[in-house]
Design an enzyme around this catalytic site. Structure first.
Site, PDB file in Angstrom:
ATOM      1  N   LEU A 125       0.844  -1.186   0.000  1.00 52.57           N
ATOM      2  CA  LEU A 125       0.000   0.000   0.000  1.00 52.57           C
ATOM      3  C   LEU A 125       0.886   1.245   0.000  1.00 52.57           C
ATOM      4  CD1 LEU A 125      -2.828   1.302   0.492  1.00 52.57           C
ATOM      5  CD2 LEU A 125      -2.437   0.936   2.930  1.00 52.57           C
ATOM      6  N   SER A 132       0.451   7.734   5.152  1.00 51.83           N
ATOM      7  CA  SER A 132      -0.804   8.031   5.850  1.00 51.83           C
ATOM      8  C   SER A 132      -1.870   8.422   4.834  1.00 51.83           C
ATOM      9  CB  SER A 132      -0.600   9.190   6.824  1.00 51.83           C
ATOM     10  OG  SER A 132       0.451   8.914   7.706  1.00 51.83           O
ATOM     11  N   ARG A 271      19.379  -7.441  40.794  1.00 56.42           N
ATOM     12  CA  ARG A 271      20.404  -6.405  40.778  1.00 56.42           C
ATOM     13  C   ARG A 271      20.446  -5.674  42.116  1.00 56.42           C
ATOM     14  NH1 ARG A 271      25.093  -4.727  38.437  1.00 56.42           N
ATOM     15  NH2 ARG A 271      25.254  -2.453  38.516  1.00 56.42           N
ATOM     16  N   GLN A 342      15.519   1.541  31.470  1.00 53.77           N
ATOM     17  CA  GLN A 342      15.964   2.364  32.600  1.00 53.77           C
ATOM     18  C   GLN A 342      16.193   1.493  33.832  1.00 53.77           C
ATOM     19  OE1 GLN A 342      16.651   5.436  32.035  1.00 53.77           O
ATOM     20  NE2 GLN A 342      17.220   6.068  34.107  1.00 53.77           N
ATOM     21  N   GLU A 369       0.881   0.485  10.127  1.00 51.06           N
ATOM     22  CA  GLU A 369      -0.569   0.254  10.046  1.00 51.06           C
ATOM     23  C   GLU A 369      -1.355   1.419  10.655  1.00 51.06           C
ATOM     24  OE1 GLU A 369      -2.084  -3.700  10.294  1.00 51.06           O
ATOM     25  OE2 GLU A 369      -0.132  -4.592   9.935  1.00 51.06           O
ATOM     26  N   SER A 372       0.188   6.954  15.173  1.00 50.60           N
ATOM     27  CA  SER A 372      -0.615   7.381  16.333  1.00 50.60           C
ATOM     28  C   SER A 372      -1.512   8.553  15.962  1.00 50.60           C
ATOM     29  CB  SER A 372       0.308   7.798  17.483  1.00 50.60           C
ATOM     30  OG  SER A 372       0.899   6.664  18.061  1.00 50.60           O
TER      31      SER A 372
HETATM   32  C1  LIG Z   1       9.080  -1.780   9.193  1.00 48.99           C
HETATM   33  C2  LIG Z   1       7.890  -1.272   8.433  1.00 48.99           C
HETATM   34  C3  LIG Z   1       7.006  -2.176   7.870  1.00 48.99           C
HETATM   35  C4  LIG Z   1       5.932  -1.728   7.121  1.00 48.99           C
HETATM   36  N1  LIG Z   1       5.123  -2.642   6.482  1.00 48.99           N
HETATM   37  C5  LIG Z   1       4.204  -2.172   5.585  1.00 48.99           C
HETATM   38  C6  LIG Z   1       3.473  -3.081   4.760  1.00 48.99           C
HETATM   39  O1  LIG Z   1       3.624  -4.307   4.868  1.00 48.99           O
HETATM   40  N2  LIG Z   1       2.610  -2.595   3.854  1.00 48.99           N
HETATM   41  C7  LIG Z   1       2.418  -1.258   3.711  1.00 48.99           C
HETATM   42  O2  LIG Z   1       1.654  -0.885   2.849  1.00 48.99           O
HETATM   43  N3  LIG Z   1       3.078  -0.378   4.475  1.00 48.99           N
HETATM   44  C8  LIG Z   1       3.972  -0.799   5.408  1.00 48.99           C
HETATM   45  N4  LIG Z   1       4.674   0.103   6.161  1.00 48.99           N
HETATM   46  C9  LIG Z   1       4.421   1.508   5.998  1.00 48.99           C
HETATM   47  C10 LIG Z   1       3.705   2.193   7.145  1.00 48.99           C
HETATM   48  O3  LIG Z   1       2.382   1.757   7.237  1.00 48.99           O
HETATM   49  C11 LIG Z   1       3.823   3.702   6.930  1.00 48.99           C
HETATM   50  O4  LIG Z   1       5.176   4.040   7.132  1.00 48.99           O
HETATM   51  C12 LIG Z   1       2.923   4.499   7.822  1.00 48.99           C
HETATM   52  O5  LIG Z   1       1.587   4.304   7.501  1.00 48.99           O
HETATM   53  C13 LIG Z   1       3.242   5.992   7.791  1.00 48.99           C
HETATM   54  O6  LIG Z   1       3.330   6.459   6.481  1.00 48.99           O
HETATM   55  P1  LIG Z   1       4.608   7.328   6.031  1.00 48.99           P
HETATM   56  O7  LIG Z   1       5.807   6.589   6.393  1.00 48.99           O
HETATM   57  O8  LIG Z   1       4.425   7.691   4.622  1.00 48.99           O
HETATM   58  O9  LIG Z   1       4.503   8.612   6.924  1.00 48.99           O
HETATM   59  P2  LIG Z   1       3.753   9.977   6.552  1.00 48.99           P
HETATM   60  O10 LIG Z   1       2.370   9.661   6.131  1.00 48.99           O
HETATM   61  O11 LIG Z   1       4.608  10.761   5.651  1.00 48.99           O
HETATM   62  O12 LIG Z   1       3.693  10.668   7.977  1.00 48.99           O
HETATM   63  C14 LIG Z   1       4.754  11.474   8.527  1.00 48.99           C
HETATM   64  C15 LIG Z   1       4.271  12.055   9.840  1.00 48.99           C
HETATM   65  O13 LIG Z   1       3.180  12.921   9.612  1.00 48.99           O
HETATM   66  C16 LIG Z   1       2.069  12.553  10.382  1.00 48.99           C
HETATM   67  N5  LIG Z   1       0.840  12.812   9.656  1.00 48.99           N
HETATM   68  C17 LIG Z   1       0.558  12.485   8.370  1.00 48.99           C
HETATM   69  N6  LIG Z   1      -0.675  12.869   8.039  1.00 48.99           N
HETATM   70  C18 LIG Z   1      -1.216  13.457   9.155  1.00 48.99           C
HETATM   71  C19 LIG Z   1      -2.473  14.044   9.480  1.00 48.99           C
HETATM   72  N7  LIG Z   1      -3.457  14.105   8.571  1.00 48.99           N
HETATM   73  N8  LIG Z   1      -2.646  14.549  10.721  1.00 48.99           N
HETATM   74  C20 LIG Z   1      -1.668  14.475  11.655  1.00 48.99           C
HETATM   75  N9  LIG Z   1      -0.470  13.927  11.398  1.00 48.99           N
HETATM   76  C21 LIG Z   1      -0.252  13.410  10.177  1.00 48.99           C
HETATM   77  C22 LIG Z   1       2.248  11.066  10.607  1.00 48.99           C
HETATM   78  O14 LIG Z   1       1.503  10.633  11.734  1.00 48.99           O
HETATM   79  C23 LIG Z   1       3.733  11.005  10.800  1.00 48.99           C
HETATM   80  O15 LIG Z   1       4.058  11.350  12.132  1.00 48.99           O
HETATM   81  C24 LIG Z   1       5.715  -0.340   6.972  1.00 48.99           C
HETATM   82  C25 LIG Z   1       6.580   0.555   7.587  1.00 48.99           C
HETATM   83  C26 LIG Z   1       7.669   0.116   8.294  1.00 48.99           C
HETATM   84  C27 LIG Z   1       8.615   1.119   8.878  1.00 48.99           C
END
Ligand SMILES: Cc1cc2nc3c(=O)[nH]c(=O)nc-3n(C[C@H](O)[C@H](O)[C@H](O)COP(=O)(O)OP(=O)(O)OC[C@H]3O[C@@H](n4cnc5c(N)ncnc54)[C@H](O)[C@@H]3O)c2cc1C
Ligand SMILES: Cc1cc2nc3c(=O)[nH]c(=O)nc-3n(C[C@H](O)[C@H](O)[C@H](O)COP(=O)(O)OP(=O)(O)OC[C@H]3O[C@@H](n4cnc5c(N)ncnc54)[C@H](O)[C@@H]3O)c2cc1C
Lengths: 388, 260
Positions: A125, A132, A271, A342, A369, A372
Site C-alpha cells: 500500500l 498516511s 540487581r 531504565q 498500520e 498514532s
Molecule cells: C518496518 C515497516 C514495515 C511496514 N510494512 C508495511 C506493509 O507491509 N505494507 C504497507 O503498505 N506499508 C507498510 N509500512 C508503511 C507504514 O504503514 C507507513 O510508514 C505508515 O503508515 C506511515 O506512512 P509514512 O511513512 O508515509 O509517513 P507519513 O504519512 O509521511 O507521515 C509522517 C508524519 O506525519 C504525520 N501525519 C501524516 N498525516 C497526518 C495528518 N493528517 N494529521 C496528523 N499527522 C499526520 C504522521 O503521523 C507522521 O508522524 C511499513 C513501515 C515500516 C517502517
C-alpha cells in the site's frame, strides 16, 4: 460482554508459549544481530497452524476466532517482535485480503500454501510519497487486452521479498472516477513476475529479523483476473483490512509490554545497589507498577476489540475499539521499553540483554498500520468531531 | 491397527517437586504436573505411524485425578481417544505394580502396537516397557528412534553411540522410543478444540479385574526408607587477587578438589 479468555484460548496460549520459548527465544538475538529472516522457523509456526487460525478448514485453516490469532501474536511477540510482526502481517495483510475479497479460484490458488506457512504474501500500500495519505497512490495499472500493466513503486513492505514470498497484493490507480478522484484497485502480483522486483532489504532501527523491502514495478504484466475484489474498491478494501490489522498490532505491542514487565521484575529482584535489590527502591518499584497497569489496560483493550469482532458487533463500534487498542497498546509499548531499559541501567543499553532489542523494536509500533496521529484522527471522527 | 501410547503424568520439573512426608512417595496431588516430556516422543511416534497408515491412537495413563491432563495433552496433539486408570489403591505403586495395571489395560484395549517413552521424568527407572512386554508375552524393542509399520511388520532403528541397528518385529509388539526419535508437535488450536470432543474412558482397578492388594505401596517389592532433601547450594569461593597470589590460590583450589 466478557473479555475473559476461554479455557481453550488459555490452553492454546500455553502451547504457543512453549513453542515460542523453545523455538524462537533462544535464537532471537542472533537473528536480530545478523538481520536474518528465519524461514525454517516461519514454517514451524506454519506447522503449528498459526497462519491458518482464522482461515476456514477448506483451505487448511482451523476456522478459529480472531481472539485466538491475537493470543498467538501476543505470545510470539513476547519473545520476539520480529516474528510477531511476521505472523501479524502474514495473516492480517497477506492472507486476509485474499480470504475476504478473492474469487474462489484465487483462494484455491494461493491460500493453501499461505495458510500452512509454506508461503508468505505481502501487502503493498505504502509508497515513497504516499503513506498516511494512502489515497495519493501513484502506482498505475493499465488494462492492456487481458493483462494489467503495472508501473510504480511501493515501500516498507513486510514479507514481500523472502524466499517463500509467493505474491504481493498492490494498490494501484486503475483510472479516474466521475468526481475526478483516482480510481484505486487491488491487484495480485505473483513473486517472480517479470518487471516486479523486491529490492534489497532495508537497514532498519528494529525488527531486524522481519522481511521488509521496497518494491518496484516496471511494465509488470499480470492477467486481468488477478484483480482482487471489485475494480475501484481498492481504497475501501484496504481501509477495512487495516482495521483488523490494528487490533493485531495491539497484540504485538501487548507482548512487548508483558516482556518488559517480566524482565523488569526479575532484574529488579537480582540487581543490587547500596546493598539491596533495586526493587526495594520505590523509585524503581513504582515504575514497574506502572508497567503492570499498562499490561493490564492494553490486554483489556486488545481483547475487547477482538471480542467485538468475534461477536459481530456493529462495524463502527469495532473500528473505534480497534483504533483505541492500537493507539494505547503501541504508545504504552514504547513507554514500557523506555522504563524497562531504565530499570536495567547501563545493561539496558547493551545487546546482551533482550530488553535492548525490545527498545529498538518498539518504536515502529506507533507508526506502522496507521500512525498514532492517524489513530487519533480516526477516534476523533468516531466521536463525531469535525476533525480535518 | 490399534496403537496405545502409555503416557505418565509427572510433577513439573520446573516447579516445586516434593515428597509426601507420611509415606515417602512423590507428591502428585498437590503440585503442578504435566505429561512427562519423554512420553511426548511416544505420542509423536504413534501419530507419525498413524499419518503414514491406518491406525487409531489411544493414550493410556495410570495416575491420580490430575493425570487426566496427560491424556488431554495427548488428545490435543492428535490422539483419537484416551483411557485414564484411576483408583485410590494405586497410590504408592512400584514399577512392578504399574506394569501390572498397564498390562491389564492394554489387554482390554487389544493393542497391536504399544508405545512407551524411554523413562518417566520422575521415577525414571526405564523398566516399565520391558515389564509390560513380559507380562503380555510380547516382543519388546526399546529405545527406538525411527519406526515404520508395513502391514504387521514393524521396523525400528535404534541409534547407539557407535552404530545404528534396525530391528524388525511383528505386531503385536511393545516399543519404547528415545528422546532422539522425533520432534514432538505442539498442540495446535485446531487440536485443542478437537480434543474436547474425543472420548475418554475412566477405569478403576475393578474394571481391570484387579484388587487393591495387588498394587499400591503395601504390595511394592521395594520401599523408600528415607528421603533427604538435597542440601542448598553453597555460596562458592571467591578468590581475591590482592597480592598477586590469585593464580596460585586457584591452582590450589582446583587441585585440592581434584578438578585437576
Ligand atoms: C518496518 C515497516 C514495515 C511496514 N510494512 C508495511 C506493509 O507491509 N505494507 C504497507 O503498505 N506499508 C507498510 N509500512 C508503511 C507504514 O504503514 C507507513 O510508514 C505508515 O503508515 C506511515 O506512512 P509514512 O511513512 O508515509 O509517513 P507519513 O504519512 O509521511 O507521515 C509522517 C508524519 O506525519 C504525520 N501525519 C501524516 N498525516 C497526518 C495528518 N493528517 N494529521 C496528523 N499527522 C499526520 C504522521 O503521523 C507522521 O508522524 C511499513 C513501515 C515500516 C517502517
Ligand atoms: C521418589 C520415588 C518414590 C518411590 N516410591 C516407591 C515406593 O515406595 N515403593 C516402590 O516400590 N516404588 C517406588 N517408586 C517407584 C515408582 O513407583 C515407579 O517410578 C513407577 O512405578 C513407574 O516407574 P517409572 O516412573 O520409573 O517408569 P519408567 O519405567 O521410567 O517409565 C517408562 C515408560 O513407562 C510408561 N509409564 C510409566 N508409568 C506410567 C503410568 N503411571 N501411566 C502410564 N504410563 C506409564 C511411560 O511410557 C514411561 O515413559 C518411587 C519412585 C520415586 C522416584
Amino acid at each position: 460482554m466478557s473479555y475473559e479468555l476461554s479455557e481453550e484460548h488459555r490452553e492454546f496460549r500455553h502451547s504457543v508459549r512453549d513453542f515460542a520459548e523453545a523455538e524462537i527465544a533462544p535464537y532471537a538475538a542472533e537473528w536480530d544481530r545478523k538481520h536474518h529472516f528465519p524461514v525454517e522457523t516461519v514454517q514451524k509456526m506454519g506447522k503449528l497452524g498459526l497462519f491458518g487460525l482464522t482461515a476456514p478448514e477448506q483451505y487448511g485453516g482451523a476456522g478459529g476466532d480472531f481472539t485466538s490469532l491475537c493470543v498467538a501474536i501476543e505470545e510470539i511477540s513476547r519473545v520476539d517482535q520480529s516474528m510477531g510482526i511476521t505472523l501479524e502481517a502474514a495473516v492480517g495483510l497477506g492472507i486476509n485480503p485474499i480470504l475476504t475479497y478473492g474469487t474462489d479460484e484465487q483462494k484455491q490458488t494461493w491460500l493453501p500454501d499461505l495458510v500452512a506457512g509454506r508461503a508468505l504474501a505481502g501487502f503493498g500500500l505504502t509508497e515513497p510519497e504516499s503513506g498516511s495519505d494512502a489515497g495519493a497512490t501513484k502506482t498505475r495499472a493499465v488494462l492492456d487486452g487481458d493483462e494489467w500493466v503495472i508501473d510504480g513503486a511501493k515501500q516498507f513492505i513486510t514479507n514481500s521479498g523472502s524466499t517463500i514470498t509467493s505474491l504481493v497484493t498492490v494498490t494501484a490507480r486503475t483510472g479516474e472516477r466521475a468526481d475526478g478522484r483516482p480510481e484505486i484497485s487491488t491487484i495480485i502480483v505473483p513473486a517472480g513476475t517479470p518487471g516486479f522486483v523486491a529490492e534489497a532489504q532495508y537497514d532498519k532501527l528494529g525488527w531486524h529479523a522481519s522481511d521488509t523491502h521496497p518494491l518496484s514495478f516496471a511494465g509488470c504484466r499480470v492477467p486481468k483476473d488477478n484483480l482482487l475484489g471489485e475494480r475501484g474498491r481498492g481504497f475501501a478494501q484496504f481501509l477495512a483490512t487495516l482495521d483488523d490489522g490494528r487490533v493485531a498490532i495491539g497484540a504485538v505491542a501487548l507482548g512487548c509490554i508483558k516482556a518488559c514487565l517480566e524482565m523488569s521484575i526479575q532484574y529488579a529482584g537480582e540487581r543490587k545497589t547500596f546493598g539491596v535489590p533495586i526493587g526495594q527502591k520505590q523509585g524503581v518499584a513504582f515504575q514497574i507498577s506502572d508497567l503492570k497497569v499498562m499490561a493490564d489496560a492494553a490486554e483489556l483493550l486488545v481483547y475487547r476489540a477482538a471480542a467485538l469482532k468475534d461477536n459481530g458487533a456493529p462495524y463502527q463500534e469495532f473500528k473505534q475499539a480497534a483504533a483505541v487498542a492500537k493507539l494505547y497498546a503501541s504508545e504504552s509499548a514504547v513507554t514500557a521499553t523506555r522504563i524497562a531499559t531504565q530499570v536495567f541501567g547501563g545493561y539496558g543499553f547493551m545487546e546482551e540483554y533482550p530488553v535492548t532489542r525490545f527498545y529498538r523494536d518498539a518504536k515502529i509500533l506507533e507508526i506502522g498500520e496507521g500512525t498514532s496521529e492517524v489513530q487519533r484522527m480516526l477516534i476523533a471522527r468516531g466521536l463525531g468531531l469535525p476533525v480535518e | 491397527m490399534k496403537i496405545v501410547v502409555c503416557a505418565k503424568f509427572v510433577p513439573d520439573a520446573t516447579a516445586d517437586r516434593r515428597f509426601r512426608s507420611e509415606d515417602n512417595t512423590v507428591d502428585r496431588a498437590g503440585v503442578d504436573g504435566l505429561l512427562s516430556e519423554l512420553d511426548e516422543y511416544a505420542v509423536e511416534a504413534a501419530l507419525t505411524v498413524k499419518e503414514n497408515g491406518d491406525a487409531e491412537v489411544t493414550v493410556l495413563t495410570v495416575g491420580p485425578e490430575q493425570a487426566a491432563d496427560a491424556v488431554k495433552k495427548g488428545l490435543q496433539m492428535g490422539a483419537d481417544a484416551g483411557v485414564h486408570v484411576i483408583d485410590d489403591a494405586i497410590h504408592g505403586s512400584d514399577a512392578v505394580a504399574t506394569s501390572l495395571i498397564l498390562a491389564k489395560a492394554l489387554s482390554k484395549l487389544e493393542a497391536d502396537l504399544v508405545v512407551f517413552g524411554m523413562g518417566s521424568t520422575d521415577g525414571g527407572m526405564g523398566v516399565v516397557p520391558a515389564m509390560v512386554a513380559e507380562r503380555l508375552g510380547l516382543p519388546a524393542v526399546t529405545l527406538g528412534s525411527e519406526v515404520t509399520v508395513d502391514g504387521t511388520t514393524v521396523k525400528i532403528r535404534r541409534d547407539g553411540d557407535l552404530a545404528s541397528d534396525t530391528v524388525e518385529g511383528t505386531l503385536p509388539l511393545v516399543l519404547s522410543v528415545s528422546d532422539q526419535a522425533n520432534e514432538p508437535r505442539y498442540p495446535s488450536f485446531k487440536g485443542i478444540m478437537a480434543a474436547k470432543k474425543k472420548p475418554v474412558e475412566t477405569w478403576s482397578l475393578a474394571d481391570l479385574e484387579l484388587s487393591g492388594d495387588q498394587v499400591g505401596q503395601a504390595a511394592a517389592w521395594t520401599e523408600v526408607v528415607e528421603v533427604t532433601a538435597r542440601p542448598p547450594r553453597t555460596a562458592g569461593t571467591i578468590v581475591a587477587d590482592e597480592d598477586g597470589s590469585g593464580a596460585a590460590q586457584l591452582v590450589e583450589f582446583l587441585s585440592t578438589n581434584k578438578f585437576l
